[in-house]
Design an enzyme around this catalytic site. Structure first.
Site, PDB file in Angstrom:
ATOM      1  N   ALA A  34       0.866  -1.182   0.000  1.00  0.00           N
ATOM      2  CA  ALA A  34       0.000   0.000   0.000  1.00  0.00           C
ATOM      3  C   ALA A  34       0.905   1.235   0.000  1.00  0.00           C
ATOM      4  O   ALA A  34       0.812   2.106   0.865  1.00  0.00           O
ATOM      5  CB  ALA A  34      -0.967   0.001   1.185  1.00  0.00           C
ATOM      6  N   HIS A  39       7.105   5.695   1.539  1.00  0.00           N
ATOM      7  CA  HIS A  39       7.888   4.520   1.120  1.00  0.00           C
ATOM      8  C   HIS A  39       8.851   4.891  -0.011  1.00  0.00           C
ATOM      9  O   HIS A  39      10.003   4.460  -0.024  1.00  0.00           O
ATOM     10  CB  HIS A  39       6.959   3.413   0.610  1.00  0.00           C
ATOM     11  CG  HIS A  39       6.015   2.860   1.637  1.00  0.00           C
ATOM     12  ND1 HIS A  39       4.657   3.036   1.545  1.00  0.00           N
ATOM     13  CD2 HIS A  39       6.229   2.138   2.755  1.00  0.00           C
ATOM     14  CE1 HIS A  39       4.067   2.415   2.574  1.00  0.00           C
ATOM     15  NE2 HIS A  39       5.003   1.882   3.328  1.00  0.00           N
ATOM     16  N   ASP A 152       7.957   5.233  12.336  1.00  0.00           N
ATOM     17  CA  ASP A 152       7.781   4.155  13.316  1.00  0.00           C
ATOM     18  C   ASP A 152       9.008   4.165  14.223  1.00  0.00           C
ATOM     19  O   ASP A 152       9.881   3.307  14.118  1.00  0.00           O
ATOM     20  CB  ASP A 152       7.617   2.824  12.593  1.00  0.00           C
ATOM     21  CG  ASP A 152       6.422   2.847  11.661  1.00  0.00           C
ATOM     22  OD1 ASP A 152       5.312   2.651  12.142  1.00  0.00           O
ATOM     23  OD2 ASP A 152       6.596   3.116  10.456  1.00  0.00           O
TER      24      ASP A 152
HETATM   25  P1  AMP Z   1       5.011  -0.068   6.443  1.00  0.00           P
HETATM   26  O1  AMP Z   1       4.680  -0.443   5.032  1.00  0.00           O
HETATM   27  O2  AMP Z   1       3.988   0.796   7.094  1.00  0.00           O
HETATM   28  O3  AMP Z   1       5.435  -1.253   7.271  1.00  0.00           O
HETATM   29  O4  AMP Z   1       6.281   0.859   6.347  1.00  0.00           O
HETATM   30  C1  AMP Z   1       7.439   0.441   5.674  1.00  0.00           C
HETATM   31  C2  AMP Z   1       8.537   1.411   5.974  1.00  0.00           C
HETATM   32  O5  AMP Z   1       8.168   2.710   5.529  1.00  0.00           O
HETATM   33  C3  AMP Z   1       8.847   1.518   7.472  1.00  0.00           C
HETATM   34  O6  AMP Z   1      10.249   1.622   7.649  1.00  0.00           O
HETATM   35  C4  AMP Z   1       8.143   2.803   7.835  1.00  0.00           C
HETATM   36  O7  AMP Z   1       8.712   3.444   8.959  1.00  0.00           O
HETATM   37  C5  AMP Z   1       8.341   3.629   6.585  1.00  0.00           C
HETATM   38  N1  AMP Z   1       7.341   4.698   6.491  1.00  0.00           N
HETATM   39  C6  AMP Z   1       6.000   4.597   6.656  1.00  0.00           C
HETATM   40  N2  AMP Z   1       5.418   5.803   6.542  1.00  0.00           N
HETATM   41  C7  AMP Z   1       6.415   6.694   6.306  1.00  0.00           C
HETATM   42  C8  AMP Z   1       6.461   8.112   6.108  1.00  0.00           C
HETATM   43  N3  AMP Z   1       5.346   8.858   6.123  1.00  0.00           N
HETATM   44  N4  AMP Z   1       7.673   8.690   5.899  1.00  0.00           N
HETATM   45  C9  AMP Z   1       8.790   7.946   5.883  1.00  0.00           C
HETATM   46  N5  AMP Z   1       8.819   6.601   6.052  1.00  0.00           N
HETATM   47  C10 AMP Z   1       7.655   5.989   6.271  1.00  0.00           C
END
Ligand code: AMP
Length: 283
Positions: A34, A39, A152
């Site tokens: 998503a 990302h 995170d």
């Molecule tokens: P997730 O798909 O939510 O597990 O996130 C994957 C990676 O993207 C993790 O390292 C998150 O910390 C990073 N991430 C999610 N949202 C953001 C954002 N708004 N800015 C920067 N990195 C992000």
């Protein structure tokens, strides 16, 4: 170089072996898909650190304490692939749940000092699942560098610690949080916010930005925290799981500012969605 979508571990390992022979520097960007601009910013950073980029897309069941949240987590792999296509990525690794967690999977991991408070208190075992999946992805992809978002923050801290504890020879890079123009931290879960909720959500960032300013003016942390909770409640947010000042390295809660690096961490409910965000405190 064509972006390759890979599902099988043997296939992944074979391609990585070839990249290694060519002397490539491997950078891992783990995601649950998503995808959004947050990302994509990690991929831009990945390219500064290496020349063989692996993006993983895997919605990791073991880190969801709530089956409903897991079921409702957005899955948009075709859109994700289209978003990644222009990025000159080497591999998108999208393994199957049953391959990652066969029936006889038996290992557990825990980092209680870092994982039991904040998101770990509201979501028991969440970080155990994160620690397992990140360790597995590290072993499967053998990266030189891995990129994780500061969005995170507790997760990033835990990953730095497990990398050190388990001697993973991987450089962990923390990436700044990407926000919408109104300040809302981008998140895959934002897709589940209604229009009304989307209008309120950026106020969480506003509350986070106000707090360090008040600390600088010498206001007491407890009253800053209470003001923030009143503000969030008055604006229509639901339960505030935590809004805490903590040491940026140990994540120990602080009742008043110290001379070390600090962070304010928060998790707040808005409608059916749980939002998390954080901000650095530099006095
Ligand atoms: P997730 O798909 O939510 O597990 O996130 C994957 C990676 O993207 C993790 O390292 C998150 O910390 C990073 N991430 C999610 N949202 C953001 C954002 N708004 N800015 C920067 N990195 C992000």
């Amino acid at each position: 170089m064509m972006m390759k979508a890979i599902h099988e571990l043997a296939h992944l390992r074979a391609d990585i072996a070839i990249a290694r022979q060519k002397g490539k520097k491997i950078v891992l960007v783990p995601t649950m898909g998503a995808l959004h601009d947050g990302h994509l910013s990690l991929i831009d950073i990945a390219k500064q650190y290496g020349d063989y980029i692996i993006v993983t897309i895997f919605v990791n069941k073991t880190q969801f304490d709530n089956p409903d949240d897991f079921a409702k987590y957005p899955r948009t792999v075709a859109d994700d692939m289209a978003m990644l296509a222009p990025y000159d990525i080497d591999i998108v690794y999208n393994p199957d749940h049953d391959m990652m967690y066969p029936d006889n999977f038996a290992t557990v991991m825990a980092l209680p000092d870092l994982a039991n408070d904040f998101c770990g208190a509201g979501r028991p075992k969440h970080f155990d699942g994160v620690a397992i999946i990140v360790s597995k992805l590290f072993n499967q992809t053998t990266p030189d560098v891995a990129i994780f978002g500061e969005k995170d923050f507790q997760q990033l801290t835990i990953i730095r610690q497990l990398t050190k504890d388990l001697d993973f020879n991987i450089n962990i890079i923390g990436a700044p949080t990407i926000r919408a123009d109104n300040g809302l931290a981008l998140s895959s879960r934002n897709r589940r916010l209604s229009d009304d909720e989307l209008a309120i959500a950026p106020l969480l960032h506003q509350a986070l930005c106000d707090a360090p300013k008040k600390l600088k003016q010498g206001q007491d942390w407890q009253s800053i925290r209470e003001d923030a909770l009143c503000f969030l409640q008055s604006q229509g947010f639901g339960d505030v799981e935590y809004f805490a000042l903590c040491d940026a390295v140990t994540l120990q809660r602080l009742s008043q500012p110290t001379n070390s690096d600090m962070r304010i961490l928060t998790a707040v409910h808005l409608g059916n969605v749980r939002l998390i965000d954080n901000i650095a405190v530099i006095l």
